[in-house]
Design a protein around this motif. Structure first.
Motif, PDB file in Angstrom:
ATOM      1  N   GLU A  49       2.756 -23.410  10.527  1.00 37.29           N
ATOM      2  CA  GLU A  49       4.278 -22.855   9.704  1.00 37.29           C
ATOM      3  C   GLU A  49       5.246 -24.097  10.795  1.00 37.29           C
ATOM      4  OE1 GLU A  49       2.206 -20.902  10.651  1.00 37.29           O
ATOM      5  OE2 GLU A  49       1.948 -18.991   8.910  1.00 37.29           O
ATOM      6  N   GLN A  50       5.030 -24.255  11.321  1.00 37.26           N
ATOM      7  CA  GLN A  50       5.797 -25.484  11.730  1.00 37.26           C
ATOM      8  C   GLN A  50       6.040 -26.714  11.946  1.00 37.26           C
ATOM      9  OE1 GLN A  50       5.124 -26.298  16.840  1.00 37.26           O
ATOM     10  NE2 GLN A  50       6.735 -27.834  16.509  1.00 37.26           N
ATOM     11  N   ALA A  51       4.751 -27.160  11.188  1.00 37.44           N
ATOM     12  CA  ALA A  51       5.077 -27.969  10.079  1.00 37.44           C
ATOM     13  C   ALA A  51       5.490 -27.933   8.799  1.00 37.44           C
ATOM     14  CB  ALA A  51       3.066 -29.135   9.836  1.00 37.44           C
ATOM     15  N   ALA A  52       5.107 -26.927   8.405  1.00 33.59           N
ATOM     16  CA  ALA A  52       6.224 -26.758   7.022  1.00 33.59           C
ATOM     17  C   ALA A  52       8.071 -26.574   7.490  1.00 33.59           C
ATOM     18  CB  ALA A  52       6.047 -25.501   6.658  1.00 33.59           C
ATOM     19  N   ALA A  53       7.963 -26.315   8.417  1.00 31.72           N
ATOM     20  CA  ALA A  53      10.244 -26.633   8.734  1.00 31.72           C
ATOM     21  C   ALA A  53       9.752 -27.959   9.126  1.00 31.72           C
ATOM     22  CB  ALA A  53       9.993 -25.874  10.029  1.00 31.72           C
ATOM     23  N   HIS A  54       8.446 -28.872  10.194  1.00 33.12           N
ATOM     24  CA  HIS A  54       9.273 -29.996  10.092  1.00 33.12           C
ATOM     25  C   HIS A  54       9.566 -30.884   9.433  1.00 33.12           C
ATOM     26  CE1 HIS A  54       9.591 -28.862  14.215  1.00 33.12           C
ATOM     27  NE2 HIS A  54       8.298 -28.844  15.531  1.00 33.12           N
ATOM     28  N   ALA A  55       8.372 -30.721   8.311  1.00 30.88           N
ATOM     29  CA  ALA A  55       8.365 -31.149   6.786  1.00 30.88           C
ATOM     30  C   ALA A  55       9.686 -31.239   5.874  1.00 30.88           C
ATOM     31  CB  ALA A  55       6.923 -30.787   6.497  1.00 30.88           C
ATOM     32  N   ALA A  56       9.883 -30.018   5.931  1.00 30.92           N
ATOM     33  CA  ALA A  56      11.124 -29.408   4.832  1.00 30.92           C
ATOM     34  C   ALA A  56      12.244 -30.354   6.352  1.00 30.92           C
ATOM     35  CB  ALA A  56      11.175 -28.401   5.228  1.00 30.92           C
ATOM     36  N   ASP A  57      12.647 -30.512   6.658  1.00 32.40           N
ATOM     37  CA  ASP A  57      13.225 -30.909   7.742  1.00 32.40           C
ATOM     38  C   ASP A  57      12.920 -32.429   7.553  1.00 32.40           C
ATOM     39  OD1 ASP A  57      14.184 -32.783  10.396  1.00 32.40           O
ATOM     40  OD2 ASP A  57      15.118 -31.181  10.821  1.00 32.40           O
ATOM     41  N   GLY A  58      12.313 -33.211   7.579  1.00 31.97           N
ATOM     42  CA  GLY A  58      12.403 -34.184   7.018  1.00 31.97           C
ATOM     43  C   GLY A  58      12.763 -35.040   5.451  1.00 31.97           C
ATOM     44  N   TYR A  59      12.140 -34.163   4.925  1.00 34.09           N
ATOM     45  CA  TYR A  59      12.357 -33.888   3.321  1.00 34.09           C
ATOM     46  C   TYR A  59      14.107 -34.164   3.429  1.00 34.09           C
ATOM     47  CZ  TYR A  59      12.180 -32.782  -1.394  1.00 34.09           C
ATOM     48  OH  TYR A  59      12.463 -32.386  -2.913  1.00 34.09           O
ATOM     49  N   ALA A  60      14.079 -33.343   4.085  1.00 36.27           N
ATOM     50  CA  ALA A  60      16.442 -33.280   4.032  1.00 36.27           C
ATOM     51  C   ALA A  60      16.675 -34.223   4.467  1.00 36.27           C
ATOM     52  CB  ALA A  60      16.346 -32.281   4.982  1.00 36.27           C
ATOM     53  N   TYR A 415       6.884 -32.822  15.630  1.00 33.90           N
ATOM     54  CA  TYR A 415       7.891 -34.024  14.784  1.00 33.90           C
ATOM     55  C   TYR A 415       7.511 -35.065  13.754  1.00 33.90           C
ATOM     56  CZ  TYR A 415      11.846 -34.983  12.028  1.00 33.90           C
ATOM     57  OH  TYR A 415      13.049 -34.955  11.280  1.00 33.90           O
ATOM     58  N   GLY A 416       7.099 -35.882  14.828  1.00 36.26           N
ATOM     59  CA  GLY A 416       7.122 -36.848  13.793  1.00 36.26           C
ATOM     60  C   GLY A 416       5.956 -36.936  12.683  1.00 36.26           C
ATOM     61  N   PHE A 417       4.372 -36.108  12.571  1.00 36.78           N
ATOM     62  CA  PHE A 417       3.891 -36.501  11.333  1.00 36.78           C
ATOM     63  C   PHE A 417       4.377 -35.372  10.268  1.00 36.78           C
ATOM     64  CE2 PHE A 417      -0.829 -35.442  10.928  1.00 36.78           C
ATOM     65  CZ  PHE A 417      -0.909 -36.407  10.127  1.00 36.78           C
ATOM     66  N   PRO A 418       4.517 -34.441  10.693  1.00 32.83           N
ATOM     67  CA  PRO A 418       4.699 -33.342   9.407  1.00 32.83           C
ATOM     68  C   PRO A 418       6.168 -33.417   9.017  1.00 32.83           C
ATOM     69  CG  PRO A 418       4.946 -32.201  11.804  1.00 32.83           C
ATOM     70  CD  PRO A 418       4.431 -33.260  12.200  1.00 32.83           C
ATOM     71  N   ALA A 419       7.530 -34.167   9.788  1.00 31.15           N
ATOM     72  CA  ALA A 419       8.286 -34.770   9.544  1.00 31.15           C
ATOM     73  C   ALA A 419       8.119 -36.097   8.304  1.00 31.15           C
ATOM     74  CB  ALA A 419       8.742 -35.775   9.963  1.00 31.15           C
ATOM     75  N   ALA A 420       7.258 -36.955   9.051  1.00 28.45           N
ATOM     76  CA  ALA A 420       6.539 -37.950   8.180  1.00 28.45           C
ATOM     77  C   ALA A 420       6.454 -37.973   6.628  1.00 28.45           C
ATOM     78  CB  ALA A 420       6.312 -39.143   8.811  1.00 28.45           C
ATOM     79  N   ILE A 421       5.385 -36.587   6.765  1.00 31.56           N
ATOM     80  CA  ILE A 421       5.130 -35.777   5.392  1.00 31.56           C
ATOM     81  C   ILE A 421       6.216 -35.238   4.504  1.00 31.56           C
ATOM     82  CG2 ILE A 421       3.917 -33.969   4.728  1.00 31.56           C
ATOM     83  CD1 ILE A 421       1.717 -33.842   7.136  1.00 31.56           C
ATOM     84  N   SER A 440       1.997 -36.317  21.659  1.00 34.10           N
ATOM     85  CA  SER A 440       2.927 -35.146  20.294  1.00 34.10           C
ATOM     86  C   SER A 440       1.707 -35.215  18.885  1.00 34.10           C
ATOM     87  CB  SER A 440       3.706 -36.184  19.809  1.00 34.10           C
ATOM     88  OG  SER A 440       5.619 -35.798  20.453  1.00 34.10           O
ATOM     89  N   PHE A 441       0.882 -36.254  18.507  1.00 33.75           N
ATOM     90  CA  PHE A 441       0.587 -35.709  17.725  1.00 33.75           C
ATOM     91  C   PHE A 441      -0.538 -34.865  17.911  1.00 33.75           C
ATOM     92  CE2 PHE A 441      -3.067 -37.579  14.350  1.00 33.75           C
ATOM     93  CZ  PHE A 441      -2.704 -37.674  13.360  1.00 33.75           C
ATOM     94  N   ALA A 442      -0.874 -34.695  19.357  1.00 31.98           N
ATOM     95  CA  ALA A 442      -2.263 -33.844  18.873  1.00 31.98           C
ATOM     96  C   ALA A 442      -1.551 -32.055  18.707  1.00 31.98           C
ATOM     97  CB  ALA A 442      -2.415 -33.865  20.482  1.00 31.98           C
ATOM     98  N   MET A 443      -0.487 -31.698  18.725  1.00 32.11           N
ATOM     99  CA  MET A 443      -0.074 -30.584  18.946  1.00 32.11           C
ATOM    100  C   MET A 443       0.379 -30.676  16.801  1.00 32.11           C
ATOM    101  SD  MET A 443       3.365 -30.145  21.690  1.00 32.11           S
ATOM    102  CE  MET A 443       3.068 -30.237  22.809  1.00 32.11           C
ATOM    103  N   VAL A 444       0.221 -31.314  15.997  1.00 34.87           N
ATOM    104  CA  VAL A 444       0.247 -31.504  15.073  1.00 34.87           C
ATOM    105  C   VAL A 444      -0.981 -31.886  14.253  1.00 34.87           C
ATOM    106  CG1 VAL A 444       2.871 -30.839  14.181  1.00 34.87           C
ATOM    107  CG2 VAL A 444       1.872 -33.039  15.104  1.00 34.87           C
ATOM    108  N   ILE A 445      -1.633 -31.860  14.790  1.00 30.38           N
ATOM    109  CA  ILE A 445      -2.974 -32.879  14.022  1.00 30.38           C
ATOM    110  C   ILE A 445      -3.232 -32.065  13.242  1.00 30.38           C
ATOM    111  CG2 ILE A 445      -5.152 -31.900  15.842  1.00 30.38           C
ATOM    112  CD1 ILE A 445      -5.972 -34.890  16.416  1.00 30.38           C
ATOM    113  N   GLN A 446      -3.680 -30.948  13.241  1.00 34.39           N
ATOM    114  CA  GLN A 446      -4.001 -30.314  11.534  1.00 34.39           C
ATOM    115  C   GLN A 446      -3.962 -31.018  10.608  1.00 34.39           C
ATOM    116  OE1 GLN A 446      -1.952 -28.683  14.000  1.00 34.39           O
ATOM    117  NE2 GLN A 446      -0.081 -28.254  12.906  1.00 34.39           N
TER     118      GLN A 446
END
Lengths: 565, 170
Positions: A49-60, A415-421, A440-446
């Motif tokens: 879910e953290q990635a969902a929030a960051h992705a929505a952030d990058g999207y915004a 933040y970086g990877f999901p925000a990039a998505i 950083s990347f390993a925290m969201v590698i999934q």
């Protein structure tokens, strides 16, 4: 119509096209309705879910409209928290939706219940709980209004499961909010005073913050800077709002910013701050910060004016509106000649030291050099948090607004990877790079799975120095190299992990291989991960220490201290 | 070094009126804001206002002008807050309500009642060992009264904190 359908329809009414989410028991009715509205609202399944929030952030940040994320109750919702707080710190319009236990069980410590209203209170602009399905439309619409107007920010909406299931019996569409009236128009008298101060100043500097990007005031900023020959430094959040290859651009200011930017502020007689909140990473010691300058502060949030630094002339209003009025007044008067700007231009060039540094393992600056080469004007660079982020801030040049995204205020690793998505979803035609750290990347590698299964191409570039580099740097500089808990030892093999997710991974061990890897990834149709084996103990310099005078910088290209001339 | 850049100054008591949407969670939003921004609130009075659906809150706080300005701005940012009024003492009516339970004996009872009368305080309850007195007034008057009662022995005090309204037609 069931509540769940009203939720989806209201999201569509508010022009949402994508929802980043992860399902669970308390949001099943909403997920059921996604199937009926797939054409209008695409759900993107993330793997945390953290990635969902960051992705929505990058999207915004890229689309300029609110990003939407969705999670189930309890742990699903608490996993959003880091992302919500990240958006809050950077004034990002985010709509975070989560289910909750049925209203009859609220407060009973039911399975997967958490008090998200309490938890999100200090990290949202506002939050709503929908206990009555008839209020779904008005509350969600109010949430979008609050998130996107004035100073943007995240709004959390808590939706107990019974509100999703029950029928909507009344269409309430009231979006009036008594206590919400952002001041957009700057006071004409204040603007006139600002114009006089600018015309009188000998050594003015514009400090352009994230507010310029949010209000899309780049053209007005450009007019003011060029028309009056005023050098511009941007904050980290403002990066890309003024072309970084422009002769008047000082680059980014702050702890790891450019010396010329910090020194210019230290030597200025007038600072025109537009949409920057004077964070401690910019000012350093408040007692010595810009001690010789008068300060004009233009901000849409009056609470930011005078919060950290005493202001000589406050203007509350929208950056675009205020700057356009300001430019109108100034244009009518003859500008003073600006010897200051001419002198400063020389130092801007001096700060552009050579960064095509040869050698293997790679020097981080070499990665920045190649990024500058490969990135197209409209392409996007996202970053995680740490040394790599500061290298990018300092050395990668972005000329087009909204082509650089990162977690500034929060400094969120991962933040970086999901925000990039999210950015890629918002701007599919651009190539989106995620410059990341091995930590950083390993925290969201999934989220490699999200790229693979949702067919979203991004290019993660891992500056792999085997360390949590920024913490290691501080341990080296400030506590006699007592390295504690920072050695990651190059585990895992990132390229192999990418392969395990069905994606291509490239390990770059020699400086000569980097360009080809970038080009290959750039041309590819799907995500290609590039793991760059980087020097273990390279430091990001110049810098000033936390709480120090911002002109007391050490390291870097130019060697003079604090003074420009 | 420019001292004028430093934010600070003399502290004094400020009273602020806040009109808010009257629904659950508003008080916790306000108090959470005060706690995390480090604003030290002396008292809070909350009740229904003349406007349906709105509650009126009066807070009093001792701080310097810059902190008060920051507090007002931060409170104003809360979506539930409709209006903030600075209730400056010169332009406001300021009152506090207080209940005092004083230890009493047959000997001291009359003295206590007399002092209460002088303060226009009401005796609400009398028993063998104590008297409950209700006093309304400016905080200084209440403090003075409590101090006088100290001689007889105070058992309990319950104060509402400062309540206030702006004078005139504003």
């Amino acid at each position: 119509m069931q509540g769940s359908e009203a939720i989806i329809k209201t999201l569509i009414e508010e022009k949402a096209e994508h929802v980043f989410g992860f399902p669970g028991g308390a949001v099943m009715p909403i997920y059921d309705k996604f199937l009926d509205y797939e054409d209008e609202l695409r759900h993107i399944l993330v793997r945390h879910e953290q990635a969902a929030a960051h992705a929505a952030d990058g999207y915004a940040k890229i689309s300029g409209k609110a990003g939407v994320c969705l999670a189930t109750s309890g742990p699903g919702a608490t996993n959003l928290v880091t992302g919500i707080m990240t958006a809050y710190m950077d004034s990002v319009p985010l709509i975070a939706l989560a289910g909750n236990v049925p209203t009859s069980l609220l407060g009973n410590d039911a399975f997967q219940e958490s008090d998200m209203m309490g938890i999100t209170m200090p990290i949202t602009k506002h939050n709503f709980q929908i206990r009555d399905p008839n209020t779904i439309r008005s509350k969600i619409r109010k949430a979008f209004k609050i998130a996107q107007h004035g100073r943007p920010g995240p709004v959390y909406i808590d939706i107990p499961k019974d509100s999703q299931v029950k029928e909507v019996t009344k269409d309430i569409n009231n979006v009036l909010i008594a206590g919400f009236k952002p001041v957009l128009k700057g006071h004409p008298v204040q603007i006139k005073k600002a114009a006089e101060m600018i015309l009188k100043a000998e050594c003015p500097v514009i400090l352009a913050g994230g507010g310029i990007l949010i209000s899309k005031a780049y053209a007005e900023l450009g007019e003011l800077a060029e028309g009056m020959s005023i050098p511009v430094t941007t904050t980290f959040m403002g990066k890309s709002c003024f072309p970084e290859t422009h002769p008047l651009c000082l680059g980014v200011i702050g702890m790891h910013g450019r010396k010329v930017a910090n020194y210019a502020i230290g030597n200025a007689d007038l600072i025109i701050n537009v949409g920057c909140r004077f964070s401690d990473r910019i000012t350093g010691d408040l007692k010595t910060f810009a001690s010789g300058a008068k300060i004009i502060h233009i901000d849409i949030d009056s609470a930011e004016i005078g919060k950290n630094v005493k202001i000589d002339l406050p203007i509350v209003g929208d950056a675009k509106q205020v700057l356009s009025e300001l430019v109108k007044i100034i244009k009518l008067k003859a500008p003073k000649s600006r010897g200051w700007a001419e002198k400063i231009k020389k130092f801007i060039k001096d700060c552009d030291c050579a960064i095509d540094v040869k050698g293997s393992p790679l020097d981080p600056r070499k990665i920045m050099f190649e990024l500058n080469r490969i990135l197209g004007k409209e392409d996007i660079l996202s970053t995680g948090t740490g040394q790599h982020q500061m290298f990018a801030m300092h050395f990668v040049k972005r000329d087009v607004p909204h082509t650089f995204i990162s977690s500034g205020g929060a400094g969120t690793m991962g933040y970086g990877f999901p925000a990039a998505i999210g950015a890629k979803v918002a701007k599919p035609d651009a190539q989106v790079f995620d410059l990341d750290g091995d930590g950083s990347f390993a925290m969201v590698i999934q989220e490699l799975a999200t790229c693979k299964e949702e067919n979203i191409k991004v290019i993660p570039v891992i500056m792999n120095n085997a360390y949590l580099g920024m913490v290691r740097q501080w341990m080296e500089l400030f506590v006699d190299k007592r390295y504690s808990g920072v050695h990651l030892k190059r585990t895992p093999d990132f390229a192999k992990v990418a392969e395990a997710y069905g994606l291509e991974g490239i390990t770059v061990e020699r400086d000569s291989e980097l360009r080809e890897a970038f080009e290959r990834a750039y041309k590819a149709d799907s995500t290609v991960l590039i793991d760059v084996i980087t020097q273990e103990e390279a430091n990001i310099l110049p810098m000033f220490s936390a709480g120090a005078n911002n002109v007391d910088m050490f390291g870097g290209c130019i060697q003079n201290k604090g003074e420009l001339f | 070094m420019d001292e004028s850049r430093e934010i600070g100054g003399k502290t004094k008591k400020h009273i602020i009126g806040i009109m808010v949407d009257d629904h659950p969670g508003v008080m916790s939003k306000l108090s959470s804001l005060f706690a995390r921004r480090g604003f030290n609130i002396d008292s809070i009075v909350v009740g229904k206002s003349a406007h349906p659906g709105m509650a009126h809150i009066v807070i009093s706080v001792v701080a310097n002008d810059e902190i008060i300005e920051q507090l007002e701005k931060q409170v104003n940012k809360l979506i539930d807050v409709a209006k903030i009024t600075d209730l400056a003492p010169a332009q406001s009516v300021i009152r506090e309500h207080c209940l005092v339970k004083v230890a009493s004996t047959e000997k001291s009872r009359e003295d206590i009642i007399n002092i209460a009368k002088i303060h226009k305080a009401k005796v609400l309850d009398i028993n063998h060992s104590s008297i409950i007195v209700e006093i309304v007034g400016r905080p200084a008057k209440i403090e003075n009264f409590i101090e006088l009662m100290g001689k007889y022995g105070i058992k309990e005090v319950s104060r509402t904190g400062i309540n206030a309204l702006q004078r005139g037609t504003k």
